[in-house]
Write a protein that holds these residues in place. Structure first.
Motif, PDB file in Angstrom:
ATOM      1  N   GLY A   1      38.199  21.684  33.969  1.00 20.75           N
ATOM      2  CA  GLY A   1      38.353  22.600  32.844  1.00 20.75           C
ATOM      3  C   GLY A   1      37.201  22.569  31.852  1.00 20.75           C
ATOM      4  N   ALA A   2      36.182  21.749  32.122  1.00 22.97           N
ATOM      5  CA  ALA A   2      35.069  21.597  31.174  1.00 22.97           C
ATOM      6  C   ALA A   2      34.163  22.831  31.126  1.00 22.97           C
ATOM      7  CB  ALA A   2      34.241  20.372  31.537  1.00 22.97           C
ATOM      8  N   GLY A   3      34.198  23.643  32.216  1.00 23.25           N
ATOM      9  CA  GLY A   3      33.338  24.823  32.262  1.00 23.25           C
ATOM     10  C   GLY A   3      32.228  24.716  33.307  1.00 23.25           C
ATOM     11  N   LYS A   4      32.304  23.743  34.188  1.00 22.76           N
ATOM     12  CA  LYS A   4      31.242  23.508  35.176  1.00 22.76           C
ATOM     13  C   LYS A   4      31.091  24.682  36.149  1.00 22.76           C
ATOM     14  CE  LYS A   4      33.313  19.854  36.863  1.00 22.76           C
ATOM     15  NZ  LYS A   4      34.574  19.942  36.084  1.00 22.76           N
ATOM     16  N   SER A   5      32.226  25.132  36.700  1.00 21.42           N
ATOM     17  CA  SER A   5      32.151  26.219  37.687  1.00 21.42           C
ATOM     18  C   SER A   5      31.646  27.504  37.035  1.00 21.42           C
ATOM     19  CB  SER A   5      33.522  26.467  38.324  1.00 21.42           C
ATOM     20  OG  SER A   5      33.910  25.348  39.077  1.00 21.42           O
ATOM     21  N   THR A   6      32.125  27.762  35.836  1.00 26.15           N
ATOM     22  CA  THR A   6      31.675  28.969  35.126  1.00 26.15           C
ATOM     23  C   THR A   6      30.167  28.898  34.894  1.00 26.15           C
ATOM     24  OG1 THR A   6      33.826  29.043  34.029  1.00 26.15           O
ATOM     25  CG2 THR A   6      32.082  30.417  33.100  1.00 26.15           C
TER      26      THR A   6
ATOM     27  N   PHE B   1      36.187  34.238  27.957  1.00 23.84           N
ATOM     28  CA  PHE B   1      37.227  34.920  28.728  1.00 23.84           C
ATOM     29  C   PHE B   1      38.312  35.441  27.798  1.00 23.84           C
ATOM     30  CE2 PHE B   1      35.664  31.905  32.046  1.00 23.84           C
ATOM     31  CZ  PHE B   1      35.232  32.866  32.955  1.00 23.84           C
TER      32      PHE B   1
ATOM     33  N   PHE C   1      38.681  32.805  24.919  1.00 27.11           N
ATOM     34  CA  PHE C   1      38.408  31.396  25.227  1.00 27.11           C
ATOM     35  C   PHE C   1      36.942  31.245  25.620  1.00 27.11           C
ATOM     36  CE2 PHE C   1      38.061  27.850  28.186  1.00 27.11           C
ATOM     37  CZ  PHE C   1      38.632  26.839  27.439  1.00 27.11           C
TER      38      PHE C   1
END
Ligand SMILES: Nc1ncnc2c1ncn2[C@@H]1O[C@H](COP(=O)(O)OP(=O)(O)O)[C@@H](O)[C@H]1O
Ligand SMILES: [Mg+2]
Length: 303
Positions: free
Chosen positions: A66-71, A35, A43
């Motif tokens: 904030g770990a990136g799971k949803s992304t 991003f 990022f």
């Protein structure tokens, strides 16, 4: 590509593309998502993740906020387009599809969210009918039958004329599940589906998801930060940390009751770095006297 109406009648999931039988239903190959931040910095939310998810599995993605799971989850249906890597679902590389083809393919991938995302001004019926109407190719009677079938699946037949505002949180999530299932997807993506619900409602939603997996064979990928959700529902889990999958393992081997003792070790696995966790797992299995043939891999699970 020829447009096909959503199959409203007949059994089975949506048809797969050629070659799908020989590979997992979901295959991420070195996917990357970066991003651009408002301050101009970049990022890396997902860093070169490769992941295979077998058809019929219930697969958890667990990690801190904030770990990136949803992304990572949104890369599976291309709600986020990867900057690099391949996303294969049902044997097709989604990154290579045209917009129209992608729209069609997304019918095969349902999704539900923490905040339900229902259409507030539409009835329960209209919410569930929505994905069946967008192509304008399904007959009214077929849509009607499918909506009622899906509402029955989630136990909400009697709410067909209600509006979302008249429903509890658990009922709203059931409507969202019915809507996601209406086009007969092969895959259901769930982003923290119980995080806005109390524990009793959480249990009943997890029971419904389990039933959907078992009865319909729908592959479920569920993002959560709660260990209890993984323990209650998942067969496999990947631990996500700083945009990477640092650990992957089977939650429970059905034939080995003794391995349930390892459930208690999951907490430690989520909290610690991969190497420490793998060592922990090996030691826990050693300590519990788990036979070598039944052990869950700790260190070899990196992707
Ligand atoms: N559209 C975006 N623009 C900039 N940063 C983002 C965007 N989406 C997510 N991020 C950042 O990426 C990281 C991972 O986010 P996310 O995938 O939502 O994590 P999780 O679901 O594990 O809480 C977070 O630091 C978040 O702030
Ligand atoms: Mg999230």
């Amino acid at each position: 590509m020829t447009a096909h109406p959503v199959p409203l009648r007949g059994a089975g999931a949506s048809p797969l593309a050629a070659g799908a039988a020989t590979e997992p239903v979901i295959r991420l190959q070195a996917v990357q998502k970066t991003f651009q931040l408002p301050n101009g910095q970049r990022f890396d939310a997902v860093c070169s993740v490769s992941l295979d998810i077998a058809a019929g599995d219930v697969f958890g993605l667990i990690g801190k906020s904030g770990a990136g799971k949803s992304t990572l989850l949104r890369l599976i249906n291309l709600l986020e387009r990867p900057d690099a890597g391949q996303v294969r679902v049902g044997g097709r590389d989604l990154t290579a599809l045209s917009r129209a083809q992608l729209r069609e393919t997304r019918q095969n991938i349902g999704m539900i969210f923490q905040q339900f995302n229902l259409l507030q001004n539409a009835t329960v019926f209209e919410n569930v009918a929505f994905p069946l109407r967008i192509h304008g190719r399904n007959a009214t009677a077929d849509i009607d039958a499918r909506v009622r079938e899906c509402l029955a699946l989630v136990g909400l037949e009697d709410k067909v004329h209600s509006y979302p505002a008249q429903l509890s949180g658990g009922q709203k999530q059931r409507v969202a599940i019915a809507r996601a299932l209406a086009p007969r997807p092969q895959v259901l993506l769930c982003d923290e589906p119980t995080s806005a619900l109390d524990s009793e409602t959480t249990q009943s939603i997890l029971d419904t998801l389990r039933e959907i997996n078992q009865k319909l064979g729908v592959t479920i990928v569920i993002v959560t930060h709660e260990l209890s959700v993984v323990e209650a529902l998942c067969r496999h889990v990947a631990v996500v940390e700083q945009g990477q999958v640092v650990e992957q393992f089977a939650v429970r081997e059905p034939a080995a009751e003794r391995l349930t003792v390892l459930g208690r070790e999951l907490d430690a696995l989520v909290r610690r770095r991969a190497r420490e966790a793998a060592l922990d797992l090996e030691l826990a299995q050693e300590a519990a006297g788990v036979p070598a043939a039944l052990r869950v891999a700790g260190g070899a699970a990196h992707v």
